[in-house]
Design a protein around this motif. Structure first.
Motif, short mmCIF file in Angstrom:
data_model
loop_
_atom_site.label_atom_id
_atom_site.label_comp_id
_atom_site.label_asym_id
_atom_site.label_seq_id
_atom_site.Cartn_x
_atom_site.Cartn_y
_atom_site.Cartn_z
N VAL A 51 33.07 37.26 29.62
CA VAL A 51 34.49 37.56 29.40
C VAL A 51 34.65 38.85 28.60
O VAL A 51 35.49 39.71 28.93
CB VAL A 51 35.18 36.38 28.68
N LEU A 52 33.87 39.01 27.53
CA LEU A 52 33.97 40.20 26.69
C LEU A 52 33.66 41.47 27.49
O LEU A 52 34.35 42.49 27.35
CB LEU A 52 33.04 40.08 25.50
N ASP A 53 32.61 41.42 28.30
CA ASP A 53 32.27 42.59 29.13
C ASP A 53 33.38 42.90 30.12
O ASP A 53 33.73 44.07 30.36
CB ASP A 53 30.96 42.33 29.88
N GLN A 54 33.98 41.85 30.70
CA GLN A 54 35.03 42.08 31.69
C GLN A 54 36.30 42.62 31.03
O GLN A 54 37.00 43.48 31.61
CB GLN A 54 35.31 40.76 32.43
N LEU A 55 36.59 42.15 29.83
CA LEU A 55 37.74 42.70 29.11
C LEU A 55 37.51 44.17 28.75
O LEU A 55 38.45 45.01 28.84
CB LEU A 55 37.99 41.88 27.84
N ALA A 56 36.27 44.49 28.33
CA ALA A 56 35.96 45.88 28.00
C ALA A 56 36.10 46.77 29.23
O ALA A 56 36.68 47.87 29.17
CB ALA A 56 34.55 45.97 27.43
N ASP A 57 35.58 46.29 30.37
CA ASP A 57 35.67 47.09 31.60
C ASP A 57 37.11 47.29 32.03
O ASP A 57 37.48 48.37 32.55
CB ASP A 57 34.90 46.38 32.72
N THR A 58 37.95 46.29 31.79
CA THR A 58 39.37 46.43 32.14
C THR A 58 40.02 47.54 31.32
O THR A 58 40.81 48.36 31.86
CB THR A 58 40.10 45.10 31.91
N HIS A 59 39.71 47.62 30.04
CA HIS A 59 40.25 48.69 29.20
C HIS A 59 39.80 50.05 29.70
O HIS A 59 40.58 51.03 29.68
CB HIS A 59 39.82 48.50 27.74
N LEU A 60 38.56 50.15 30.15
CA LEU A 60 38.04 51.45 30.60
C LEU A 60 38.64 51.84 31.96
O LEU A 60 38.98 53.02 32.18
CB LEU A 60 36.51 51.39 30.71
N ARG A 61 38.75 50.87 32.86
CA ARG A 61 39.25 51.19 34.19
C ARG A 61 40.71 51.63 34.18
O ARG A 61 41.14 52.43 35.03
CB ARG A 61 39.11 49.97 35.12
N HIS A 62 41.48 51.15 33.24
CA HIS A 62 42.93 51.42 33.25
C HIS A 62 43.38 52.34 32.11
O HIS A 62 44.57 52.45 31.85
CB HIS A 62 43.70 50.09 33.17
N GLN A 63 42.43 53.04 31.50
CA GLN A 63 42.83 53.88 30.36
C GLN A 63 43.71 55.06 30.78
O GLN A 63 44.49 55.58 29.96
CB GLN A 63 41.58 54.40 29.63
N HIS A 64 43.64 55.47 32.05
CA HIS A 64 44.49 56.59 32.49
C HIS A 64 45.96 56.18 32.61
O HIS A 64 46.85 57.03 32.76
CB HIS A 64 44.01 57.11 33.85
N GLN A 65 46.22 54.86 32.53
CA GLN A 65 47.59 54.39 32.69
C GLN A 65 48.27 54.08 31.36
O GLN A 65 49.41 53.63 31.34
CB GLN A 65 47.60 53.10 33.54
#
Length: 262
Positions: A51-65
């Motif tokens: 879960v922690l890795d997936q939450l971190a990846d979500t922050h990185l994938r959507h940082q341009h927004q």
């Protein structure tokens, strides 16, 4: 029940479950339950790592927004990167927790928990005879059967006094000792071992003790050596026999105390 599709609801359910577990483990009346609890926690920690890795990846994938409260895109992007970094750091610590939980589960699995009121079975030595004294009992067994031998030898059982003497002499066993060539006979309380070839006979009584009071019995070799070299019990048996071999030892003892024997 997990939805597998709604992260906010599943996260809330996980939080409530952990709250309940924290309350339930304040007092574990059945310590054996610790093993499955640790096992489930280990599985939960592994899921938490994911879960922690997936939450971190979500922050990185959507940082341009993202932006911050002042609509500053750069500040919002920096916050997303920082959050992702902290989540990855938390996942690293979760790895350490998983390692320790796994080790704890292995150790816990080696424990045999005993209820405080559980009793274990031991066998205390009542009497051990050899030579001519044993031959008389062996003749009785041959003539009247093993049951008669048990009944006769049980006359040397004085209850708690005999148990205490057996404890003091180390004549306490997990199972009644049986040696090469021995024959056995038993009833509900006693087990008799006898050997016509070597000329010895012994009687043991079942004795229940609390599990927490159980200790390792003295080695059979030491107990045998004490028997073959003569022990206090043998001396007491010989003294009782002064009243007559086939006379019940309790009767003989009373006669001796009253001065009725020669």
């Amino acid at each position: 029940m997990p939805t597998f599709t709604d992260p906010t609801r599943d996260a809330n359910d996980a939080y409530e479950a952990l709250r309940g577990l924290a309350h339930a483990t304040r007092s574990l009346d059945t310590p054996a339950h610790t093993y499955p609890v640790i096992g489930d926690l280990l599985g939960g920690v592994r899921a938490m790592r994911q879960v922690l890795d997936q939450l971190a990846d979500t922050h990185l994938r959507h940082q341009h927004q993202v932006t911050d409260d002042t609509h500053n895109h750069a500040a919002g992007s920096a916050a997303a990167l920082a959050a992702a970094d902290e989540l990855h750091q938390a996942a690293t610590f979760i790895d350490q927790a998983e390692e320790h939980l796994s080790a704890a589960l292995t150790h816990s699995g080696q424990i045999v928990w005993s209820p405080p009121d559980r009793q274990v079975e031991r066998w205390v030595g009542i009497v051990f005879l050899q030579g001519e004294e044993a031959d008389r009992v062996l003749d009785l067994i041959d003539t009247a059967g093993p049951g008669a031998g048990i009944d006769h030898l049980s006359g040397w059982d004085y209850g708690a006094e005999t148990t205490d003497a057996a404890m003091a002499n180390g004549d306490v066993h997990d199972t009644p000792p049986v040696y090469t060539g021995d024959r056995t006979a038993a009833n509900d309380d006693y087990t008799m071992t006898y050997n016509p070839q070597t000329g010895h006979v012994a009687l043991y009584r079942r004795h229940l003790i609390r599990a927490e009071d159980a200790i390792d019995a003295t080695s059979e070799a030491d107990a045998t050596a004490r028997r073959l070299t003569g022990r206090e019990t043998m001396a007491q048996v010989s003294a009782v026999h002064a009243g007559g071999w086939f006379e019940h030892p309790g009767v003989a003892a009373v006669k001796q105390s009253r001065g009725l024997t020669l």
